[in-house]
Design a protein around this motif. Structure first.
Motif, PDB file in Angstrom:
ATOM      1  N   TRP A 122       0.831  -1.209   0.000  1.00 28.18           N
ATOM      2  CA  TRP A 122       0.000   0.000   0.000  1.00 28.18           C
ATOM      3  C   TRP A 122       0.864   1.256   0.000  1.00 28.18           C
ATOM      4  O   TRP A 122       0.527   2.247  -0.653  1.00 28.18           O
ATOM      5  N   GLU A 136      -2.803   2.576  -5.357  1.00 26.17           N
ATOM      6  CA  GLU A 136      -3.791   2.528  -6.437  1.00 26.17           C
ATOM      7  C   GLU A 136      -4.109   1.094  -6.888  1.00 26.17           C
ATOM      8  O   GLU A 136      -5.121   0.855  -7.539  1.00 26.17           O
ATOM      9  N   THR A 168       2.164   1.201  -3.797  1.00 19.12           N
ATOM     10  CA  THR A 168       1.183   1.268  -4.886  1.00 19.12           C
ATOM     11  C   THR A 168      -0.242   1.219  -4.336  1.00 19.12           C
ATOM     12  O   THR A 168      -0.974   0.245  -4.568  1.00 19.12           O
TER      13      THR A 168
END
Length: 163
Positions: A89, A94, A92
């Motif tokens: 997290w 997203e 990345t």
């Protein structure tokens, strides 16, 4: 006293002895990594049955979390939770598809499904996807802004659950 204690130690091997130790130290729930061997999951469940502690299988890094959830529940897991992972997290966020995975896991098993969330937005999304339990950790539990952050988190997640 009167509050459930969750030993989130993510056991991988030597499962029975660690489950028993967690119970002896007063925990009500203990986590086992979903990527642990089937033998480790079965040993954790055996330790749970022996002591009364509930075994939570963390699906973190499971290649197919829905299939693994089905497998561990068949082995006797009391709960499962979906967990994207703090390191992933941080790099990345997203790519965090937790809400979508929660809905799929929820449809596949008949035990409570929990989620590790990282902020109020992800906690709300988890509840809206059907999560039974939502966990939050650092930085919501320590630091100068912990109390207002946690207060806002709880308010927003409870509101999503009441909707």
């Amino acid at each position: 006293p009167g509050r459930p204690i969750f030993a989130d130690i993510k056991i991988v091997d030597g499962a029975r002895k660690y489950v028993v130790a967690a119970a002896e130290h007063g925990a009500h729930y203990v986590s086992v990594c979903g990527v642990a061997s089937d033998a480790s999951i079965r040993q954790a469940v055996a330790g749970g049955r022996e002591t009364g502690i509930k075994v939570v299988v963390d699906l973190y890094a499971a290649p197919d979390p829905v299939a693994r959830a089905r497998q561990v529940v068949e082995m006797g897991a009391d709960l499962v939770y979906v967990h994207y992972g703090g390191d992933a997290w941080a790099e990345t966020p997203e790519l965090d598809d937790t809400a979508q995975v929660v809905a799929l896991v929820k449809a596949a098993v008949d035990v409570p499904v929990g989620v590790v969330s990282f902020d109020a937005r992800s906690g709300v999304a988890a509840v809206e996807a059907g999560a039974d339990i939502v966990l939050i950790g650092h930085p919501y539990l320590r630091g100068p802004d912990a109390e207002p952050m946690l207060t806002d988190y709880v308010r927003r997640v409870k509101a999503a659950g009441a909707a």
